[in-house]
Design a protein around this motif. Structure first.
Motif, mmCIF file in Angstrom:
data_model
loop_
_atom_site.group_PDB
_atom_site.id
_atom_site.type_symbol
_atom_site.label_atom_id
_atom_site.label_comp_id
_atom_site.label_asym_id
_atom_site.label_seq_id
_atom_site.Cartn_x
_atom_site.Cartn_y
_atom_site.Cartn_z
ATOM 1 N N VAL A 57 -6.008 9.038 -9.340
ATOM 2 C CA VAL A 57 -5.761 9.907 -8.180
ATOM 3 C C VAL A 57 -6.785 9.613 -7.088
ATOM 4 N N ARG A 58 -8.067 9.572 -7.460
ATOM 5 C CA ARG A 58 -9.129 9.292 -6.470
ATOM 6 C C ARG A 58 -8.922 7.946 -5.787
ATOM 7 N N ASN A 59 -8.532 6.930 -6.540
ATOM 8 C CA ASN A 59 -8.414 5.578 -6.003
ATOM 9 C C ASN A 59 -7.145 5.341 -5.189
ATOM 10 N N ASN A 60 -6.137 6.192 -5.345
ATOM 11 C CA ASN A 60 -4.836 5.907 -4.724
ATOM 12 C C ASN A 60 -4.309 6.972 -3.774
ATOM 13 N N THR A 61 -4.930 8.118 -3.725
ATOM 14 C CA THR A 61 -4.403 9.215 -2.914
ATOM 15 C C THR A 61 -4.278 8.843 -1.444
ATOM 16 N N SER A 62 -5.303 8.257 -0.869
ATOM 17 C CA SER A 62 -5.254 7.972 0.575
ATOM 18 C C SER A 62 -4.173 6.946 0.903
ATOM 19 N N ILE A 102 -0.812 0.011 -11.378
ATOM 20 C CA ILE A 102 -0.751 1.463 -11.165
ATOM 21 C C ILE A 102 -0.233 1.757 -9.766
ATOM 22 N N TYR A 103 -0.744 1.024 -8.766
ATOM 23 C CA TYR A 103 -0.320 1.282 -7.390
ATOM 24 C C TYR A 103 1.172 1.028 -7.206
ATOM 25 N N THR A 104 1.673 -0.034 -7.793
ATOM 26 C CA THR A 104 3.103 -0.341 -7.702
ATOM 27 C C THR A 104 3.922 0.795 -8.306
ATOM 28 N N TRP A 105 3.489 1.278 -9.440
ATOM 29 C CA TRP A 105 4.164 2.390 -10.106
ATOM 30 C C TRP A 105 4.137 3.647 -9.238
ATOM 31 N N LEU A 106 2.958 3.979 -8.695
ATOM 32 C CA LEU A 106 2.829 5.156 -7.833
ATOM 33 C C LEU A 106 3.648 5.000 -6.558
ATOM 34 N N TYR A 107 3.648 3.793 -6.011
ATOM 35 C CA TYR A 107 4.380 3.535 -4.780
ATOM 36 C C TYR A 107 5.876 3.756 -4.994
ATOM 37 N N ARG A 108 6.370 3.315 -6.117
ATOM 38 C CA ARG A 108 7.787 3.509 -6.437
ATOM 39 C C ARG A 108 8.116 5.004 -6.540
ATOM 40 N N ILE A 109 7.229 5.754 -7.195
ATOM 41 C CA ILE A 109 7.412 7.204 -7.293
ATOM 42 C C ILE A 109 7.397 7.816 -5.892
ATOM 43 N N ALA A 110 6.471 7.356 -5.053
ATOM 44 C CA ALA A 110 6.355 7.889 -3.687
ATOM 45 C C ALA A 110 7.611 7.588 -2.868
#
Length: 177
Positions: free
Chosen positions: A20-25, A65-73
């Motif tokens: 969360v800290r590394n990817n929120t922004s 992780i970022y790719t996964w989060l980006y897809r969710i976003a």
């Protein structure tokens, strides 16, 4: 047995807090670029991380992780858009005061913001698959292989879709001007 499960849960929480800290922004920035609304972007960013937490155990690590989060976003924003009726963004004097700018002339800020809003509204009018590739490439500065991984399409498709998207956007922009 219960103690081991608690340790595992504690490690899971710590790992997720770091994610969360590394990817929120970055996730917030992407969502803001798609919604053009600070409050909605904050709300949807929180929703993304809530969904990610719920699905964290199922994450297999086949992508970053970022790719996964980006897809969710992306899915979260498109669902939000589908569920809501959009009104055109209007730049008000209140916006100029709330969000100070380096522009010395408020008129320049308003004109620049209006141009940005026009382009963002044109992007919103494109089909979902065209929005995704454009946002990933130009707003998120992703390279073709990252876009390919996020969208799960071949790199050649990324290139051709991006070219078609830019052509469509140019055509729409000419019609509006």
């Amino acid at each position: 047995m219960e103690l081991r499960r608690n340790i595992k849960n504690e490690e899971r929480k710590e790992t997720f807090e770091k994610i969360v800290r590394n990817n929120t922004s970055r996730i917030y920035k992407m969502i803001y670029n798609m919604t053009n609304n600070y409050e909605i972007a904050k709300e949807l960013t929180q929703e993304v991380f809530t969904k990610a937490w719920k699905g964290f155990e199922a994450f297999r690590g086949e992508s970053s992780i970022y790719t996964w989060l980006y897809r969710i976003a992306l899915n979260t924003v498109f669902k939000y858009r589908k569920d809501k009726i959009y009104e055109k963004n209007i730049i008000s004097l209140e916006d100029v005061v709330k969000h100070p700018t380096n522009e010395s002339n408020p008129e320049k800020f308003i004109l620049k913001s209006s141009d940005e809003n026009l382009i963002k509204n044109l992007i919103k009018s494109l089909p979902k698959k065209h929005q995704e590739v454009l946002i990933l490439r130009y707003y998120e500065n992703c390279d073709y292989s990252t876009i390919s991984e996020i969208l799960q399409i071949p790199i050649g498709t990324v290139r051709s879709r991006l070219n078609r998207t830019i052509s469509k956007l140019e055509k729409l922009l000419k019609e509006k001007i």
